[in-house]
Design a protein around this motif. Structure first.
Motif, PDB file in Angstrom:
ATOM      1  N   TYR A 161      -2.536  -3.935  -2.809  1.00 36.46           N
ATOM      2  CA  TYR A 161      -1.962  -2.594  -2.671  1.00 36.46           C
ATOM      3  C   TYR A 161      -2.770  -1.815  -1.631  1.00 36.46           C
ATOM      4  CZ  TYR A 161       1.034  -3.403  -6.684  1.00 36.46           C
ATOM      5  OH  TYR A 161       2.004  -3.908  -7.526  1.00 36.46           O
ATOM      6  N   LYS A 164      -1.397   4.079   1.979  1.00 37.76           N
ATOM      7  CA  LYS A 164      -0.113   4.465   2.574  1.00 37.76           C
ATOM      8  C   LYS A 164      -0.161   5.903   3.071  1.00 37.76           C
ATOM      9  CE  LYS A 164       2.679   1.194  -0.047  1.00 37.76           C
ATOM     10  NZ  LYS A 164       3.895   1.001  -0.864  1.00 37.76           N
ATOM     11  N   ASN A 166       2.416   8.038   3.141  1.00 35.25           N
ATOM     12  CA  ASN A 166       3.336   8.955   2.475  1.00 35.25           C
ATOM     13  C   ASN A 166       3.021   9.136   0.994  1.00 35.25           C
ATOM     14  OD1 ASN A 166       4.845   9.215   4.892  1.00 35.25           O
ATOM     15  ND2 ASN A 166       5.906   7.290   4.420  1.00 35.25           N
ATOM     16  N   SER A 168       3.563   9.197  -2.882  1.00 35.77           N
ATOM     17  CA  SER A 168       4.298   8.292  -3.768  1.00 35.77           C
ATOM     18  C   SER A 168       4.799   9.033  -5.006  1.00 35.77           C
ATOM     19  CB  SER A 168       3.398   7.137  -4.210  1.00 35.77           C
ATOM     20  OG  SER A 168       4.006   6.394  -5.247  1.00 35.77           O
ATOM     21  N   SER A 169       6.038   8.769  -5.391  1.00 34.19           N
ATOM     22  CA  SER A 169       6.595   9.357  -6.606  1.00 34.19           C
ATOM     23  C   SER A 169       5.892   8.831  -7.854  1.00 34.19           C
ATOM     24  CB  SER A 169       8.101   9.054  -6.694  1.00 34.19           C
ATOM     25  OG  SER A 169       8.314   7.654  -6.747  1.00 34.19           O
ATOM     26  N   LYS A 170       5.101   7.775  -7.712  1.00 35.04           N
ATOM     27  CA  LYS A 170       4.345   7.214  -8.835  1.00 35.04           C
ATOM     28  C   LYS A 170       3.044   7.975  -9.083  1.00 35.04           C
ATOM     29  CE  LYS A 170       6.202   2.559  -8.156  1.00 35.04           C
ATOM     30  NZ  LYS A 170       7.081   2.626  -9.327  1.00 35.04           N
ATOM     31  N   TYR A 171       2.734   8.928  -8.237  1.00 37.16           N
ATOM     32  CA  TYR A 171       1.498   9.707  -8.387  1.00 37.16           C
ATOM     33  C   TYR A 171       1.534  10.525  -9.670  1.00 37.16           C
ATOM     34  CZ  TYR A 171      -2.130  13.180  -7.580  1.00 37.16           C
ATOM     35  OH  TYR A 171      -3.234  13.991  -7.708  1.00 37.16           O
ATOM     36  N   SER A 201       1.322  17.176  -7.852  1.00 42.24           N
ATOM     37  CA  SER A 201       1.979  16.560  -6.701  1.00 42.24           C
ATOM     38  C   SER A 201       1.832  17.417  -5.447  1.00 42.24           C
ATOM     39  CB  SER A 201       3.464  16.300  -6.994  1.00 42.24           C
ATOM     40  OG  SER A 201       4.127  17.468  -7.426  1.00 42.24           O
ATOM     41  N   HIS A 208      -2.029  14.753   2.086  1.00 38.71           N
ATOM     42  CA  HIS A 208      -1.342  14.032   3.163  1.00 38.71           C
ATOM     43  C   HIS A 208      -1.219  14.904   4.411  1.00 38.71           C
ATOM     44  CE1 HIS A 208      -0.212  10.290   1.172  1.00 38.71           C
ATOM     45  NE2 HIS A 208       0.002  10.996   0.082  1.00 38.71           N
ATOM     46  N   ARG A 216      -2.835   3.172  -4.215  1.00 34.30           N
ATOM     47  CA  ARG A 216      -2.488   3.025  -5.623  1.00 34.30           C
ATOM     48  C   ARG A 216      -3.393   2.003  -6.295  1.00 34.30           C
ATOM     49  NH1 ARG A 216       3.079   0.647  -8.293  1.00 34.30           N
ATOM     50  NH2 ARG A 216       2.664   1.327 -10.419  1.00 34.30           N
ATOM     51  N   ARG A 218      -3.206  -0.350  -8.848  1.00 36.40           N
ATOM     52  CA  ARG A 218      -2.355  -1.143  -9.735  1.00 36.40           C
ATOM     53  C   ARG A 218      -3.180  -2.302 -10.263  1.00 36.40           C
ATOM     54  NH1 ARG A 218       0.933  -2.584 -13.190  1.00 36.40           N
ATOM     55  NH2 ARG A 218       3.112  -3.096 -12.792  1.00 36.40           N
TER      56      ARG A 218
END
Length: 262
Positions: A161, A164, A166, A168-171, A201, A208, A216, A218
């Motif tokens: 991983y 990135k 951008n 992330s909606s997983k934040y 968020s 950013h 991330r 993971r």
């Protein structure tokens, strides 16, 4: 060696905070300090924290302000202002940490990025057992959890991983870490956020805008989120509009932030 501060936000749920603090003191690598950002809890929480302070090998600092409604952004700014660590690791007071949580965040810390990790959900039906046993150890196969693939601890796979550009909606703000210097540069949390939603968020979006990357965590850096009823979302529409303005204007620094407490 990088000095770290573990920030735990809480409000009037000492039963959950007990397990979070228990998991904090069982970490394979302890932070340099624990700071509890308390959004106006009663004396029950204060008593619990005092009991942990007495037995902890590291400083536990309780930052409290009067209950004025949901002011999470404000209390987090006050807590992080007091942090002595160069690196901030942040969890919520309803998120039990995997025993390598702190170690995992520190091991992936790097200039020019912030981190965000996975959250496993502990189910409602399991709460009685959870609190009775004061359980803080969970595995992929443990009872009482869902989305259990997020509980798989395989550090080697985390290397796939990459960072990135951008958001992330997983934040999730309940499992994130960053350099305090970056946090100060953007003036911390935007205290225009009141009530549940978007304060975390929007912070990441300004990271950013500053030019940071996101990475991330993971398969490592895992927390186990204790079920609770959803909080009121009566301010969510307004909070959404604040976040959208940050995106539109590509804002970096908030006006009402941590600078008030430095």
């Amino acid at each position: 060696m990088l000095k770290s501060s573990l920030i735990i936000s809480t409000y009037n749920w000492s039963e959950a905070l007990d397990l979070v603090l228990k998991s904090a003191l069982l970490q394979s690598e302890l932070p340099n300090e624990i700071i509890i950002a308390d959004d106006g809890s009663t004396d029950e929480t204060k008593t619990l924290i005092a009991s942990y302070t007495k037995k902890s090998k590291i400083p536990i600092i309780h930052i409290w302000h009067k209950d004025k409604g949901f002011k999470k952004a404000e209390i987090l700014n006050k807590a992080i202002a007091k942090a002595q660590g160069q690196y901030i690791i942040q969890v919520d007071g309803d998120c039990i940490m995997h025993r390598n949580f702190v170690k995992d965040h520190i091991s992936f810390s790097s200039k020019g990025q912030y981190l965000h990790g996975s959250r496993v959900n502990i189910q409602k039906y399991y709460l009685e057992t959870l609190f009775k046993n004061r359980q803080v150890d969970f595995k992929f196969y443990s009872k009482g959890i869902k989305k259990r693939t997020r509980a798989m601890y395989i550090p080697f796979l985390s290397n796939f991983y990459k960072k990135k550009e951008n958001f992330s909606s997983k934040y999730r703000g309940c499992n994130t870490s960053f350099f305090k210097s970056d946090f100060l540069t953007i003036n911390g949390y935007n205290e225009r956020f009141e009530g549940w939603g978007r304060e975390d968020s929007e912070l990441a979006i300004r990271f950013h805008n500053l030019g940071l990357f996101a990475r991330r965590l993971r398969f490592k850096g895992i927390v186990f989120h204790i079920y609770h009823p959803e909080k009121s979302k009566n301010r969510l529409e307004l909070n959404n509009s604040i976040e959208q303005k940050t995106i539109k204007d590509k804002s970096i620094k908030t006006e009402k932030g941590i600078n008030q407490y430095l």
